[in-house]
Design an enzyme around this catalytic site. Sequence first.
Site, PDB file in Angstrom:
ATOM      1  CG  ASP A 130      76.037  -1.590 -25.439  1.00  0.00           C
ATOM      2  OD1 ASP A 130      76.440  -1.105 -24.090  1.00  0.00           O
ATOM      3  OD2 ASP A 130      75.168  -1.161 -25.841  1.00  0.00           O
ATOM      4  CB  SER A 185      73.377   1.903 -24.250  1.00  0.00           C
ATOM      5  OG  SER A 185      74.260   1.261 -23.833  1.00  0.00           O
ATOM      6  CG  ASP A 198      68.935  -2.347 -26.792  1.00  0.00           C
ATOM      7  OD1 ASP A 198      68.653  -1.523 -26.178  1.00  0.00           O
ATOM      8  OD2 ASP A 198      69.786  -3.150 -26.641  1.00  0.00           O
ATOM      9  CB  THR A 203      73.715   1.350 -29.686  1.00  0.00           C
ATOM     10  OG1 THR A 203      74.370   1.328 -28.440  1.00  0.00           O
ATOM     11  CG2 THR A 203      74.833   1.715 -30.673  1.00  0.00           C
ATOM     12  NE  ARG A 216      67.946   1.576 -22.967  1.00  0.00           N
ATOM     13  CZ  ARG A 216      69.013   1.025 -22.603  1.00  0.00           C
ATOM     14  NH1 ARG A 216      69.819   1.949 -21.889  1.00  0.00           N
ATOM     15  NH2 ARG A 216      69.270  -0.032 -23.393  1.00  0.00           N
ATOM     16  CD  GLU A 253      74.526  -1.874 -29.828  1.00  0.00           C
ATOM     17  OE1 GLU A 253      73.531  -2.053 -30.445  1.00  0.00           O
ATOM     18  OE2 GLU A 253      74.544  -1.625 -28.628  1.00  0.00           O
ATOM     19  CG  ASP A 279      75.545  -3.661 -21.797  1.00  0.00           C
ATOM     20  OD1 ASP A 279      75.762  -2.714 -21.022  1.00  0.00           O
ATOM     21  OD2 ASP A 279      74.363  -3.858 -22.188  1.00  0.00           O
ATOM     22  CE  LYS A 280      71.291  -6.184 -25.564  1.00  0.00           C
ATOM     23  NZ  LYS A 280      70.840  -5.061 -24.922  1.00  0.00           N
ATOM     24  CG  HIS A 339      74.089  -5.654 -17.834  1.00  0.00           C
ATOM     25  ND1 HIS A 339      74.109  -4.591 -16.787  1.00  0.00           N
ATOM     26  CD2 HIS A 339      74.064  -4.745 -18.941  1.00  0.00           C
ATOM     27  CE1 HIS A 339      74.043  -3.304 -17.335  1.00  0.00           C
ATOM     28  NE2 HIS A 339      73.892  -3.571 -18.551  1.00  0.00           N
ATOM     29  CG  ASP A 394      77.697   2.063 -25.358  1.00  0.00           C
ATOM     30  OD1 ASP A 394      78.423   1.067 -24.694  1.00  0.00           O
ATOM     31  OD2 ASP A 394      76.482   1.718 -25.297  1.00  0.00           O
ATOM     32  CG  HIS A 395      78.228   1.974 -20.952  1.00  0.00           C
ATOM     33  ND1 HIS A 395      78.513   1.050 -20.467  1.00  0.00           N
ATOM     34  CD2 HIS A 395      77.171   2.011 -21.742  1.00  0.00           C
ATOM     35  CE1 HIS A 395      77.447  -0.056 -20.953  1.00  0.00           C
ATOM     36  NE2 HIS A 395      76.523   0.749 -21.584  1.00  0.00           N
ATOM     37  CG  HIS A 422      76.227   0.601 -17.650  1.00  0.00           C
ATOM     38  ND1 HIS A 422      75.394   1.462 -18.508  1.00  0.00           N
ATOM     39  CD2 HIS A 422      76.080  -0.846 -18.142  1.00  0.00           C
ATOM     40  CE1 HIS A 422      74.738   0.760 -19.520  1.00  0.00           C
ATOM     41  NE2 HIS A 422      74.977  -0.857 -18.857  1.00  0.00           N
TER      42      HIS A 422
HETATM   43 ZN   LIG Z   1      74.078  -2.265 -20.211  1.00  0.00          ZN
END
Ligand SMILES: [Zn+2]
Length: 450
Positions: free
Chosen positions: A54, A103, A155, A157, A168, A322, A327-328, A331, A369-370, A413
């Site tokens: 992610d 996501s 979450d 994904t 989501r 995943e 990702d987290k 962030h 995913d991004h 992102h």
């Molecule tokens: Zn994110």
Amino acid sequence: MRTPTGRRLTVGAALLAAAATTLAVTTTAGAFGDTPTHASAHGAVKNVILLIGDGMGDSEITLARDYTVGAAGRLSMDRLPFTGAYTTYAVHADGTPDYVTDSAASGTGWATGHKTVNGRIAKTPDTDKAVPTLLELAQRNGLATGSVTTAELTDATPAVLASHVTDRSCQGPADMAACPADTITAGGPGSIAEQSVNHKVDVLLGGGRQRFEQPVTAGPYRGGTVTDQARKLGYQVVTDSAGLAGVDAGKPVLGLFAAGNVPVEWTGKAAAVGGTAPQRCTTRNPNRPAGTPSLADSATKAIELLTAKQKHSGKGFFLQVEGASIDKQDHAADPCGQIGETVAFDRAVQVARAYAAKHPDTLVVTTADHGHSSQIVPVEAAPPGLSSTLVTDEGQQLKVSYGTNTPGKSQEHTGTQVRIAAQGPHGDRVLGVTDQTDLFTTIRTALALR
Ligand SMILES: [Zn+2]
């Protein structure tokens, strides 16, 4: 063709190459025991293991590589023989492009082949109608299915495979404010947690115990929690490594290893305005409880359970794995947290590749995913936002900058294309520049899902 170590081989040496690949990973493949079989480049695919990092853009991969194996080294995910790029944009309700995806929209793209609006889980952008997912198609075709994550199992994904909701945020029965039409009272399928267990996915491993402990408020399971509902549906519910080791392969497994996200592997100083003093990461998070399975441990167990389930049917499995907290931590502008999660994800890629080396009718795909915020910048640069200087395992300074949002806010992102790489039959379909929705077609075609 090329082996993962890059030696060129003639077409006639294909079997030798397969044998060499098997030998190269013998040390880690031992867990799966079976004798190797061979499949042609577009032969039938029995199993698919899809690994999603992610937020794992090219800069996140490079950062983990530079810090651990060095600039000239190679991660496991770098050794997949087919590598391409894919586009990840979401859409607005009217179908026009929204250049930066989340996501949920991204997952809906690869899981269903349909682009959607940010926040939406496996439903259309305009009419908000459910569209079938790869996991649902795999189940319909008799495959065993699994989903493993370091995030909450509710979450985005994991959610895009085993649920359909308008937003989501509708993770548990008490979280349904943004999804009025999806509630059981309104005749809908319920929250992501309820739908995930109703789907009877064979193996669900991750965090998010807090969602499954919420009371079910309507329908046949009213009066208990979602965990109670799962047990009534036949699930074995476990909360740590010891519990996971003791499960019976004949029944579905719900592993809830944390109340929220599974605690990260590494820690360090977050990036700061003006930078940090050069730092080394702490590779053991003191706040990660003993008995918390690593992503690689969970992936290994998931493969073992899915193959055991199919022992007599002759059919294969579809497994999604995943690495969610790349990702987290991106962030949070926490470079050590982010690198540790990328490394943990890469170990899960190694598990998948080891299985595929012994079972060449397995297609392994790794992608993201991004893209995300972190960028490697010159050590002498003075980024206006958050930055941190790391000292890599090869003893060099490396500066990472997080500049996609104001310091103090969540870093964002990005809309960049990301890597997609594969190993196994149909793996060459990821070559070139494709779109995220093409991955749905690749996996559907590889598994001949109807
Ligand atoms: Zn994110």
